[in-house]
Design an enzyme around this catalytic site. Structure first.
Site, PDB file in Angstrom:
ATOM      1  N   HIS A 130     -15.091  -6.245   4.302  1.00 53.50           N
ATOM      2  CA  HIS A 130     -13.900  -6.713   5.020  1.00 53.50           C
ATOM      3  C   HIS A 130     -14.296  -7.270   6.378  1.00 53.50           C
ATOM      4  O   HIS A 130     -15.415  -7.064   6.858  1.00 53.50           O
ATOM      5  CB  HIS A 130     -12.934  -5.556   5.275  1.00 53.50           C
ATOM      6  CG  HIS A 130     -12.413  -4.894   4.045  1.00 53.50           C
ATOM      7  ND1 HIS A 130     -11.142  -5.129   3.552  1.00 53.50           N
ATOM      8  CD2 HIS A 130     -12.975  -3.978   3.216  1.00 53.50           C
ATOM      9  CE1 HIS A 130     -10.939  -4.380   2.474  1.00 53.50           C
ATOM     10  NE2 HIS A 130     -12.053  -3.684   2.248  1.00 53.50           N
ATOM     11  N   TYR A 167     -11.390   2.229   6.523  1.00 53.82           N
ATOM     12  CA  TYR A 167     -12.734   1.841   6.112  1.00 53.82           C
ATOM     13  C   TYR A 167     -13.694   3.023   6.231  1.00 53.82           C
ATOM     14  O   TYR A 167     -13.522   3.908   7.061  1.00 53.82           O
ATOM     15  CB  TYR A 167     -13.250   0.685   6.989  1.00 53.82           C
ATOM     16  CG  TYR A 167     -12.312  -0.496   7.071  1.00 53.82           C
ATOM     17  CD1 TYR A 167     -11.983  -1.228   5.935  1.00 53.82           C
ATOM     18  CD2 TYR A 167     -11.751  -0.872   8.285  1.00 53.82           C
ATOM     19  CE1 TYR A 167     -11.122  -2.318   6.006  1.00 53.82           C
ATOM     20  CE2 TYR A 167     -10.898  -1.955   8.376  1.00 53.82           C
ATOM     21  CZ  TYR A 167     -10.571  -2.673   7.233  1.00 53.82           C
ATOM     22  OH  TYR A 167      -9.714  -3.736   7.313  1.00 53.82           O
ATOM     23  N   LYS A 174      -6.374 -12.997   0.095  1.00 57.31           N
ATOM     24  CA  LYS A 174      -6.720 -13.053   1.513  1.00 57.31           C
ATOM     25  C   LYS A 174      -8.013 -13.828   1.697  1.00 57.31           C
ATOM     26  O   LYS A 174      -8.791 -13.998   0.741  1.00 57.31           O
ATOM     27  CB  LYS A 174      -6.892 -11.643   2.087  1.00 57.31           C
ATOM     28  CG  LYS A 174      -5.629 -10.783   2.045  1.00 57.31           C
ATOM     29  CD  LYS A 174      -5.907  -9.403   2.593  1.00 57.31           C
ATOM     30  CE  LYS A 174      -4.638  -8.560   2.586  1.00 57.31           C
ATOM     31  NZ  LYS A 174      -3.644  -9.022   3.583  1.00 57.31           N
TER      32      LYS A 174
END
Length: 258
Positions: free
Chosen positions: A10, A39, A123
């Protein structure tokens, strides 16, 4: 935790050059109703790798379908500094740290695939093709052993305690002063026991000898507690005991009658 099938990369979706940390992401995620940072790892601008959630805990970074079977890794950045458009803003230090971290994770989870967030969601994150860039790591992971540089459960061996210096026995202290006399060693004490008087002595001599023995016992206790760190004091006390012994010997001598 279920079997890990994916290692998902990410970005923090922050402008390039802004030095955010894992603590900042933790606040953002808590504000959105999460239990904390979603995360497992965060890679800072300078390449520092911060731990978010433990690997044994389910992440919150890729949706209900992927969270239980994935490890989430996030680098700080992902937007241009001026227009805030999606962009690969990784610094050289971040690129090196990301590759090292992902290689370690592949060694621990050899069945996992490295993918980007964009591969499981609509995304742009992480703003580069992670699956393509890191495909060479699988061969490296299978060829090299796991060094566990980023093992969250790594255990450290307790530091060995330094060996203590042996206490200086009373007999050795007297020897240093040149006043040691032969005696019978007592296994229950770390010093040589002074010999008893050969003949009965007057009361004054007995008191002096009692004081001498008490002083020797005090030195024994002090030496045990000091463990060799007060040798100079023991030498001085040994000299004092020698003086007392000389006084005792004078008391033993019969006084000359007029």
């Amino acid at each position: 935790m279920k079997q890990i099938k994916y290692i998902i990369v990410h970005c923090s979706a922050t402008r390039a050059g802004l030095n955010y940390k894992a603590a900042d992401i933790d606040q953002w995620h808590r504000a959105r109703g999460c239990a904390g940072i979603g995360y497992h790892y965060v890679v800072d601008l300078d390449g520092t790798i911060e731990i978010g959630r433990k690997e044994t805990e389910q992440g919150a970074h890729a949706g209900a379908l992927y969270n239980p079977i994935s490890i989430g890794v996030c680098y700080i950045g992902g937007l241009t500094q001026d227009t805030e458009e999606p962009a690969d803003t990784r610094t050289p230090a971040q690129k090196a740290a990301l590759e090292a971290l992902l290689l370690e994770l592949l060694r621990r989870y050899p069945d996992a695939q490295i993918i980007g967030h964009r591969d499981v969601a609509a995304k742009a994150c992480p703003c580069f093709n992670a699956a393509e860039e890191y495909k060479h790591l699988r061969e490296m992971a299978s060829a090299e052993p796991n060094t566990n540089h980023y093992d969250q459960e790594e255990k450290k061996e307790p530091a060995a305690e330094p060996a203590e210096e042996e206490a200086l026995p009373l007999a050795q202290g007297l020897e240093k002063m040149g006043t040691e006399e032969p005696g019978k060693a007592c296994p229950a004490k770390p010093h040589a026991v002074l010999p008893p008087a050969a003949a009965p002595a007057p009361d004054g001599v007995e008191r002096a000898e009692t004081a001498l023995e008490a002083a020797a016992a005090a030195v024994d206790v002090a030496s045990l507690f000091a463990r060799g760190k007060a040798k100079g004091i023991l030498l001085l006390v040994g000299a004092a005991i020698g003086i007392v012994k000389g006084f005792v010997q004078k008391l033993r001598k019969p006084k000359s009658r007029p």
